[in-house]
Design an enzyme around this catalytic site. Structure first.
Site, PDB file in Angstrom:
ATOM      1  N   VAL A 234       0.841  -1.202   0.000  1.00  0.00           N
ATOM      2  CA  VAL A 234       0.000   0.000   0.000  1.00  0.00           C
ATOM      3  C   VAL A 234       0.876   1.251   0.000  1.00  0.00           C
ATOM      4  CG1 VAL A 234      -2.053  -1.009   1.045  1.00  0.00           C
ATOM      5  CG2 VAL A 234      -0.199  -0.195   2.524  1.00  0.00           C
ATOM      6  N   ALA A 235       2.132   1.092  -0.374  1.00  0.00           N
ATOM      7  CA  ALA A 235       3.078   2.201  -0.334  1.00  0.00           C
ATOM      8  C   ALA A 235       3.382   2.703  -1.743  1.00  0.00           C
ATOM      9  CB  ALA A 235       4.349   1.777   0.402  1.00  0.00           C
ATOM     10  N   ARG A 236       4.485   2.237  -2.308  1.00  0.00           N
ATOM     11  CA  ARG A 236       4.892   2.618  -3.656  1.00  0.00           C
ATOM     12  C   ARG A 236       5.338   1.359  -4.404  1.00  0.00           C
ATOM     13  NH1 ARG A 236       2.494   6.541  -2.559  1.00  0.00           N
ATOM     14  NH2 ARG A 236       3.153   8.741  -2.724  1.00  0.00           N
ATOM     15  N   ASP A 260      -1.836  -2.561  -4.183  1.00  0.00           N
ATOM     16  CA  ASP A 260      -2.523  -1.299  -4.444  1.00  0.00           C
ATOM     17  C   ASP A 260      -1.560  -0.278  -5.031  1.00  0.00           C
ATOM     18  OD1 ASP A 260      -4.986   0.219  -4.268  1.00  0.00           O
ATOM     19  OD2 ASP A 260      -3.998   1.426  -2.733  1.00  0.00           O
ATOM     20  N   GLU A 265       2.540   3.474 -12.684  1.00  0.00           N
ATOM     21  CA  GLU A 265       1.091   3.619 -12.550  1.00  0.00           C
ATOM     22  C   GLU A 265       0.599   4.635 -13.577  1.00  0.00           C
ATOM     23  OE1 GLU A 265      -0.057   4.558  -8.559  1.00  0.00           O
ATOM     24  OE2 GLU A 265       0.738   2.697  -7.748  1.00  0.00           O
ATOM     25  N   HIS A 284      -4.523   1.883  -6.816  1.00  0.00           N
ATOM     26  CA  HIS A 284      -4.068   2.845  -5.804  1.00  0.00           C
ATOM     27  C   HIS A 284      -5.263   3.562  -5.158  1.00  0.00           C
ATOM     28  CE1 HIS A 284      -0.072   4.882  -4.689  1.00  0.00           C
ATOM     29  NE2 HIS A 284      -0.931   5.101  -3.718  1.00  0.00           N
ATOM     30  N   SER A 286      -6.599   2.427  -1.948  1.00  0.00           N
ATOM     31  CA  SER A 286      -6.766   2.022  -0.552  1.00  0.00           C
ATOM     32  C   SER A 286      -7.017   3.204   0.376  1.00  0.00           C
ATOM     33  CB  SER A 286      -5.540   1.240  -0.071  1.00  0.00           C
ATOM     34  OG  SER A 286      -4.371   2.023  -0.157  1.00  0.00           O
TER      35      SER A 286
END
Length: 323
Positions: A234-236, A260, A265, A284, A286
């Site tokens: 859920v970071a990068r 996510d 992206e 992305h 979340s």
């Protein structure tokens, strides 16, 4: 250039947020602050000046020029600053962000993915009458109780995730860059990635992207994981070496990857992550929740009160560390 309120000049806040990101000033700041929209591209008014800049978490075309207009404090409306050109922040200028504003929805998303993994959702749901309603494969559902969670990062998101995981009786271990005790009681902290990953059932990435963390979860890290682990990011996306991830998925080291965040992206059409049977991919989102954007703005408003009052700011970015 500042509008006058009695004998005191109003603080001018330059804003790159555009019409969709406009926020209302609370009554206590009305008359003390002037919001000035600034275009993200094109030429700026030669007379434009302001002490504060609220801007986006990615580079905008007019950023460098805007910073030269008297700005002493910059606030980024996001938690990550990896896409922000930190080299543009001059001496004496403070950079802050909305760190922790999305911690609750993101941590809930993490728990949802871990529960889905353990309870085999949605694959255990039925869409037609089975031959055996109580067939054997439903008896191997997992549980979070007693499972080991490895958190890469123990900031706002990591701490919120740890709190919720402990409520499910998970064993929580976290990797911290600095030698500090856990802000969440019951969480064991470690200083090395191998110590973190040893025996973990779920590995959650909640760390900022910096030169030191780029590609952190690669071939060596996957080699330290036990077979069947669940990876959550859920970071990068760039925290993960995606080629190494594909190998770890294929050889069974990673039983499922709930992602996510990916790199880049959005992913290009036909990318293998879209179709791999062991990958659950989301765009992305979340952080999304009712009032999520208001929370991001509120952290700026709280700091704006401090700035107007001459107090020290919160959520200051360490330019050397990159977060």
């Amino acid at each position: 250039m500042c509008r006058q309120t009695g004998e005191v000049a109003a603080v001018r806040v330059l804003s790159h947020l555009g019409p969709s990101g406009v926020f209302a000033l609370p009554p206590d700041l009305a008359g003390m602050v002037e919001l000035v929209p600034v275009p993200t591209r094109g030429d700026l008014d030669p007379a434009l000046r302001g002490e504060v800049l609220v801007t986006l978490p990615w580079e905008v075309e007019t950023l460098a020029e805007t910073l030269r207009r008297g700005v002493r404090w910059v606030h980024v409306t996001g938690t990550g600053v990896d896409a922000f050109p930190l080299q543009l922040i001059g001496e004496g200028v403070v950079l802050t962000n909305s760190r922790g504003a999305s911690a609750v929805p993101i941590s809930e998303w993490v728990l949802a993915t871990m529960l889905a993994f353990e309870k085999r959702l949605p694959e255990s749901w039925e869409t037609r009458s089975p031959e055996d309603w109580r067939r054997g494969q439903l008896r191997d559902l997992g549980t979070l109780a007693g499972k080991r969670l490895a958190l890469v990062g123990l900031g706002g998101i990591g701490s919120a995730t740890a709190t919720r995981a402990l409520a499910f009786d998970m064993q929580v271990r976290a990797l911290r860059r600095r030698d500090r005790p856990s802000p969440v009681p019951g969480v064991e902290t470690v200083r090395s990635l191998p110590a973190l990953l040893d025996g973990a059932d779920h590995v959650v990435l909640a760390a900022p992207l910096t030169p030191e963390t780029r590609g952190l979860i690669g071939r060596e890290a996957f080699g330290a994981m036990k077979p069947g682990v669940h990876l959550v990011n859920v970071a990068r996306g760039a925290l993960v070496d995606q080629d190494a991830l594909r190998a770890a998925l294929d050889d069974g080291t990673v039983s499922m990857a709930s992602l996510d965040a990916v790199d880049p992206e959005p992913l290009p059409e036909g990318h293998w992550l879209y179709t791999h049977p062991k990958v659950r991919l989301s765009p992305h989102l979340s952080w999304s929740a009712p009032g999520a954007l208001d929370l991001l703005a509120q952290m700026f408003i709280e700091n704006l009160r401090r700035f107007v009052a001459g107090e020290s700011l919160q959520h200051v970015v360490d330019l050397d560390a990159g977060y």
